[in-house]
Design an enzyme around this catalytic site. Structure first.
Site, PDB file in Angstrom:
ATOM      1  CB  CYS A 127      18.754  -3.600 -66.650  1.00 46.16           C
ATOM      2  SG  CYS A 127      18.260  -5.303 -66.752  1.00 46.16           S
TER       3      CYS A 127
ATOM      4  CE1 TYR B  40      12.767  -2.792 -75.355  1.00 44.76           C
ATOM      5  CE2 TYR B  40      11.717  -1.760 -73.472  1.00 44.76           C
ATOM      6  CZ  TYR B  40      12.402  -2.816 -74.027  1.00 44.76           C
ATOM      7  OH  TYR B  40      12.714  -3.897 -73.249  1.00 44.76           O
TER       8      TYR B  40
ATOM      9  CG  HIS C  22      12.885  -7.224 -73.709  1.00 49.90           C
ATOM     10  ND1 HIS C  22      13.612  -6.170 -74.208  1.00 49.90           N
ATOM     11  CD2 HIS C  22      13.628  -8.312 -73.910  1.00 49.90           C
ATOM     12  CE1 HIS C  22      14.768  -6.614 -74.687  1.00 49.90           C
ATOM     13  NE2 HIS C  22      14.789  -7.921 -74.527  1.00 49.90           N
TER      14      HIS C  22
ATOM     15  CG  ASP D 274      16.191 -10.691 -76.127  1.00 49.65           C
ATOM     16  OD1 ASP D 274      16.732 -11.159 -77.145  1.00 49.65           O
ATOM     17  OD2 ASP D 274      16.422  -9.548 -75.705  1.00 49.65           O
TER      18      ASP D 274
END
Ligand code: ADP
Ligand code: SF4
Length: 695
Positions: A31, A171, A174, A267
């Site tokens: 993002c 996905y 996260h 991450d």
């Protein structure tokens, strides 16, 4: 120059399903706080990476259905054809440069609270919502919900292909993805065929992969982004258990494996807590269980490390989010044999904080980040100079260094004069504190670039007075003299001097960074709430002192929640044996002790004895010299100075990123056309014909 043949492997094309990436540089989804509301900003930011040589460029997460709403963030969506228009423009720009375009389709599940769409979040079980303790529970999905989830992924995949995307994601990473919640024993407590064994918990991932492959056919590759370890031990996904099982089960089903660790704080760990390549121990197994290409991340900025990752069989492609933000031209620089020009990410997570605070995108190393569209700034190119004026910059901190570099690139004659024997200002001081060494790259990149410029001179060990500046002979004078930590303790909690702050053994972070030897026990009072209180305490502890931190907030370094460091900092401070007293303010400072009061119940007080007290509170500009010069315009005129300005912390102290940005901004605007009250283009959010509206 041509590239070093040692790096040839980085430029070898690679097949990803029906597509071929031109090289191994893969901008993984990230993002950038722009999304669909700052559509042009996002497109132009990614265009720089396409121009800079990245083989694959991904969107940020892109929601597949209104039951997955990531408000307050404005990330991409593909709920219906209306959302296709913006993304079609996005894809076309990446294709102009021969990059493959990837879309990270997502269902956030219980990762977010659906604040705008007001739908119940969906979870494998009756889960709480992960983001910000939103007081709404996830609804346990039944079989019909699971069928719908699969259908939304299919519909969005078809739209993605129609838009022109080359790679389509499933996905599961996260801690904000529904598929990950199904896989994790932490959140999946089902007893049907989607719960229990690893095979059952992974079932939905296999179904989504099959569905997506069928939906995209031979028009796009399908990528699985998988968190192979949640860093929760037995309570979560472990790479040796779920991670390995999933890779074995679905080995060649996805066209590419994009693997990492979870959650985002793991991450995107900062350099304070991780080194380049830090994910290798967790992801190294993946390639042994699949013939399909693998991409992994690890804040890769060194071409040697990248080659080593590929040659040792850890990964096939070099994944990067932050290194691609700090230097969108990283691939081209390696290709052109210009490794020394790489602007290396410092791992500070200011970019992440921009997202978390809903600010416009920003980067400490790359001041053009977020400004590509609205101000037209390019990370590598800048307009030629607009006059023959000579420029004197006083102070070689991050603001002065960046200003000198960018003005030098424009062709101005620049003198950068620094009082100390070394350049870098606060960056050099702070890079000497525990965990912050990589921040020195802010200085090193700029000195490296300036060294190559014949028109920029750096003079160190020269403290200029007002008269020196008047006598210097420059037409443009830029004051970049920085700021100092306050001695009176004023900041967020205390807006008047703390009684006793002038005591003999009361210090500031500047004293400690200047090498002042102090005696323990030490108390550090943190009312700054970013990193400085914590790292000063760590340094003093490493020097062998007994250290106590007092802070008025509920957590130390509260603002680092935005840089994803908050939890790690609390753990680190406690594990180093530093005592942490939260919720307390200093009432008064005595010779040997301070009196503190509970901020929620001020009558609750106690005395703490100390040998040394460090007040890490706020900073004031070092602007006496600027004020002296500005007070006498006639003298400036007589001296031939037609412009006097100040940039960076000498105006008002902020982050290193802001000082770099301000230095760059002055350099961009010098001798340019006067800017109006709104000095940049404004975005007008329009889903249909968004580009046309801007024309
Ligand atoms: P910023 O973050 O705005 O760049 P810094 O505090 O990091 O500010 O850097 C300011 C620099 O200015 C410091 O290195 C300091 O030594 C230098 N400086 C301050 N006053 C003078 C002066 N009179 N002459 C030359 N250099 C100065
Ligand atoms: Fe790297 Fe910091 Fe820039 Fe983010 S803001 S890309 S962490 S230098």
């Amino acid at each position: 120059m041509a590239r070093d043949p040692r790096y040839d492997v980085l430029f070898t094309p690679i097949k990803i399903g029906p597509k071929i990436a031109k090289n191994r540089f893969y901008q993984v989804p990230h993002c950038n706080a722009m999304g669909y509301t700052e559509h042009h900003g996002d497109v132009e930011h990614r265009r720089m990476k396409a121009e800079g040589g990245w083989g694959v460029i991904s969107t940020e997460q892109c929601s597949i259905h209104p039951s997955s709403c990531c408000a307050p963030f404005a990330e991409r969506r593909l709920w219906n054809d209306e959302h296709s228009t913006q993304l079609r423009e996005w894809v076309d720009v990446m294709h102009e440069y021969g990059a493959l375009a990837a879309v990270e389709l997502v269902h956030n599940g219980v990762g977010m609270g659906n604040r705008k769409t007001k739908e119940y979040p969906l979870g494998p079980s009756n889960n709480t919502v992960h983001y910000n303790w939103d007081p709404i529970m996830g609804r346990q999905m039944d079989k019909a919900d699971i069928r719908e989830y699969r259908r939304w992924q299919v519909e969005a995949s078809k739209r993605a292909v129609d838009v022109g995307f080359d790679l389509v994601y499933v996905y599961a990473a996260h801690d904000i993805a529904l598929a990950q919640s199904f896989l994790s024993p932490h959140s999946n407590h089902r007893t049907d065929e989607y719960g229990g064994s690893v095979e059952n918990r992974a079932r939905i991932i296999g179904e989504l992969l099959e569905d997506t492959k069928e939906a995209v056919g031979d028009k796009a590759a399908v990528v699985l982004r998988l968190a192979v370890d949640e860093m929760r031990g037995e309570d979560g996904i472990r790479w040796q258990e779920e991670g390995q099982a999933v890779v074995e089960m679905f080995s060649d089903l996805p066209d590419l494996w994009d693997v990492n660790i979870s959650d985002w704080a793991e991450d995107s760990a900062t350099s304070r807590f991780s080194d380049e390549g830090f994910q290798e121990p967790y992801v190294a197994f993946v390639k042994q269980h699949t013939d399909k290409p693998v991409v992994c991340v690890g804040r890769f900025t060194s071409p040697d490390t990248m080659v080593s990752q590929i040659e040792r069989g850890i990964t096939d492609m070099i994944g990067a989010a932050r290194p691609s933000i700090a230097d969108p031209f990283l691939p081209n620089k390696i290709e052109e044999g210009r490794n020394e020009d790489i602007r290396e990410c410092i791992g500070c997570n200011i970019c992440v904080a921009a997202e978390n605070t809903a600010s416009l995108f920003r980067c400490t190393q790359n001041p053009s980040a977020g400004e590509e569209w609205r101000r037209g700034w390019h990370p590598e190119k800048i307009a030629k100079k607009g006059s023959d004026n000579g420029v004197l910059i006083v102070g070689a901190g991050p603001a002065g260094l960046e200003c000198a570099r960018a003005l030098g690139l424009r062709g101005y004659d620049v003198h950068l004069v620094e009082a100390r024997d070394e350049v870098g200002g606060r960056v050099s001081f702070e890079a000497s504190l525990p965990g912050l060494a990589a921040w020195g790259r802010v200085r090193d990149y700029r000195t490296g670039q300036i060294d190559k410029m014949k028109n920029v001179e750096i003079h160190t060990g020269t403290e200029l007075s007002a008269q020196d500046i008047l006598d210097y002979g420059a037409e443009v004078v830029v004051m970049a003299t920085g700021s100092n930590w306050r001695r009176d303790g004023c900041a967020y909690t205390n807006t008047h001097a703390i009684p006793g702050c002038d005591g003999k053994r009361v210090y500031t972070p500047d004293d400690i960074m200047n090498g002042k030897k102090i005696e323990g026990p030490v108390i550090v009072f943190d009312d700054d709430h970013y990193y400085i209180g914590g790292v000063i305490a760590e340094k003093l502890r490493a020097d062998g002192n007994e250290v106590t931190i007092v802070t008025p907030l509920m957590e130390l370094s509260r603002w680092t929640e935005n840089t994803l460091e908050l939890v790690k900092i609390q753990s680190q401070i406690l594990s180093l044996g530093i005592k942490l007293i939260k919720d307390h303010n200093i009432v008064s400072i005595g010779d040997n002790s301070i009196e503190i009061a509970n901020v929620y119940h001020p009558a609750t007080r106690e005395n703490l004895s100390y040998q040394s007290l460090v007040l890490a509170t706020s900073r004031i500009p070092n602007d006496a010299l600027y004020q002296e010069l500005a007070a006498d315009p006639k003298k400036l005129e007589e001296a031939g100075i037609n412009q006097l300005t100040r940039i960076g912390d000498v105006v008002a102290a902020s982050t290193i990123q802001f000082a770099v940005y301000e230095g760059h901004r002055f350099a961009q605007e010098l001798d340019g056309a006067a800017l109006g009250d709104v000095p940049y283009k404004l975005e007008h959010v329009q889903l249909e014909s968004a580009m046309a509206a801007a024309d």
